[in-house]
Design an enzyme around this catalytic site. Structure first.
Site, mmCIF file in Angstrom:
data_model
loop_
_atom_site.group_PDB
_atom_site.id
_atom_site.type_symbol
_atom_site.label_atom_id
_atom_site.label_comp_id
_atom_site.label_asym_id
_atom_site.label_seq_id
_atom_site.Cartn_x
_atom_site.Cartn_y
_atom_site.Cartn_z
ATOM 1 N N GLY A 127 6.637 -0.953 -11.689
ATOM 2 C CA GLY A 127 6.682 -0.244 -13.462
ATOM 3 C C GLY A 127 5.345 -0.039 -12.934
ATOM 4 N N GLU A 128 4.616 -0.444 -14.269
ATOM 5 C CA GLU A 128 3.255 -0.358 -15.123
ATOM 6 C C GLU A 128 2.891 -1.559 -14.573
ATOM 7 O OE1 GLU A 128 1.516 2.603 -14.141
ATOM 8 O OE2 GLU A 128 -0.168 1.846 -14.199
ATOM 9 N N SER A 129 1.943 -2.195 -14.023
ATOM 10 C CA SER A 129 1.209 -3.632 -14.042
ATOM 11 C C SER A 129 0.120 -3.456 -15.092
ATOM 12 C CB SER A 129 0.302 -3.501 -12.530
ATOM 13 O OG SER A 129 -0.976 -2.503 -12.892
ATOM 14 N N CYS B 51 5.728 -4.486 -5.954
ATOM 15 C CA CYS B 51 4.605 -3.498 -6.134
ATOM 16 C C CYS B 51 3.879 -4.451 -8.038
ATOM 17 C CB CYS B 51 6.073 -1.982 -6.914
ATOM 18 S SG CYS B 51 4.711 -0.617 -6.229
ATOM 19 N N ARG C 121 -4.878 -1.470 -6.635
ATOM 20 C CA ARG C 121 -3.565 -0.340 -7.628
ATOM 21 C C ARG C 121 -3.349 1.043 -6.544
ATOM 22 N NH1 ARG C 121 -3.687 -0.151 -13.537
ATOM 23 N NH2 ARG C 121 -1.935 0.534 -13.091
ATOM 24 N N ILE D 162 5.817 3.861 -4.003
ATOM 25 C CA ILE D 162 5.411 4.746 -4.524
ATOM 26 C C ILE D 162 4.290 3.943 -5.617
ATOM 27 C CG2 ILE D 162 6.297 5.607 -6.953
ATOM 28 C CD1 ILE D 162 9.192 4.510 -6.147
ATOM 29 N N ARG D 163 3.534 5.030 -5.347
ATOM 30 C CA ARG D 163 1.745 4.221 -6.308
ATOM 31 C C ARG D 163 1.713 3.654 -5.299
ATOM 32 N NH1 ARG D 163 1.864 5.447 -11.684
ATOM 33 N NH2 ARG D 163 -0.551 5.779 -11.284
ATOM 34 N N HIS E 140 10.019 -0.859 -2.192
ATOM 35 C CA HIS E 140 10.535 -1.627 -3.497
ATOM 36 C C HIS E 140 12.349 -1.760 -2.444
ATOM 37 C CE1 HIS E 140 8.947 -0.040 -7.566
ATOM 38 N NE2 HIS E 140 8.063 0.732 -6.815
ATOM 39 N N GLU F 192 14.515 -3.089 -3.779
ATOM 40 C CA GLU F 192 16.100 -3.338 -5.008
ATOM 41 C C GLU F 192 16.194 -1.105 -4.529
ATOM 42 O OE1 GLU F 192 12.635 -3.033 -5.666
ATOM 43 O OE2 GLU F 192 12.160 -1.278 -7.535
HETATM 44 N N1 GLN Z 1 1.533 2.333 -9.427
HETATM 45 C C1 GLN Z 1 1.792 0.868 -10.601
HETATM 46 C C2 GLN Z 1 0.734 0.059 -11.122
HETATM 47 O O1 GLN Z 1 -0.625 -0.089 -10.325
HETATM 48 C C3 GLN Z 1 2.462 0.252 -9.636
HETATM 49 C C4 GLN Z 1 4.022 1.566 -8.764
HETATM 50 C C5 GLN Z 1 4.948 0.726 -8.509
HETATM 51 O O2 GLN Z 1 5.741 -0.609 -9.171
HETATM 52 N N2 GLN Z 1 5.868 1.615 -8.321
HETATM 53 O O3 GLN Z 1 1.013 -1.094 -11.487
#
Ligand code: GLN
Length: 197
Positions: A52-54, A84, A111, A139-140, A175, A177
């Site tokens: 998600g977004e840390s 992630c 990150r 993903i990112r 990921h 999952e």
């Molecule tokens: N870029 C997100 C972060 O820095 C992590 C991306 C993800 O969980 N797919 O939090």
């Protein structure tokens, strides 16, 4: 067995499905439960911390008092699988003071380490402990920039660790999952719970 999927943000349903399928294959009764508030983690045998977004995840974990429960969980030696943004949250340092890390792994992470050109990609990764390569969706994604010697690197890309283990904690930059492949949920969560040695 009860596996908590810390669902303050991220792919909860996918992690629940992966861990329950991994249990089915072993003939184990595994129940995946979403953790959205304090009070659930103490009843869990194992935990997943999704992506998600840390910055958001770490803030919500502290605000909802789930963070100290996760710390207690791993201190008791119970398995935790962080993926992630989850890996970023369990690190000791994310090189970004907006992330209140839980310091459960002796790693420093970068990150969004793959830059714009490779924002999202898939790679067939050789992972220590798996017979066949794993279809890893990035993903990112972060990478591990520094790790202490007690951290085992399980897989690398361009020489940088993207799957790591330290004690009861396994972290991946990708990921698992999001694929049909639940071997890493099996390795990170069910292997330690069923290991009698
Ligand atoms: N870029 C997100 C972060 O820095 C992590 C991306 C993800 O969980 N797919 O939090």
């Amino acid at each position: 067995m009860r596996v908590g999927v810390v669902g303050v943000q991220g792919d909860v349903a996918e992690h629940v499905a992966a861990v329950e399928r991994a249990g089915d294959r072993r003939g184990l009764n595994v129940e995946g439960v979403a953790v959205r508030n304090a009070g659930v983690v103490p009843d869990c045998d194992a935990l997943t911390l999704p992506g998600g977004e840390s910055t958001t995840i770490s803030r919500l974990l502290h605000r909802r008092d789930i963070a100290p429960e996760i710390v207690d969980h791993t201190a008791a030696g119970k398995p935790l699988f962080a993926t992630c943004a989850g890996l970023i949250v369990v690190s000791r340092d994310a090189r970004d003071n907006r992330v209140e890390t839980l310091n459960l792994m002796d790693v420093t992470v970068d990150r969004n380490a793959f830059g714009r050109q490779r924002d999202s990609f898939e790679a067939h990764l050789d992972v220590t402990g798996l017979d066949e390569p794993f279809p890893a969706v990035f993903i990112r994604a972060p990478t591990v920039a520094e790790a202490d010697s007690d951290v085992e690197s399980l897989a690398t890309i361009d020489g940088r660790p993207v799957a790591v283990r330290e004690g009861p904690v396994v972290g991946t930059a990708f990921h698992p999952e999001l694929t049909d492949d639940f071997r890493l949920h099996d390795l990170a969560l069910l292997d330690p719970l069923t290991d009698d040695s």
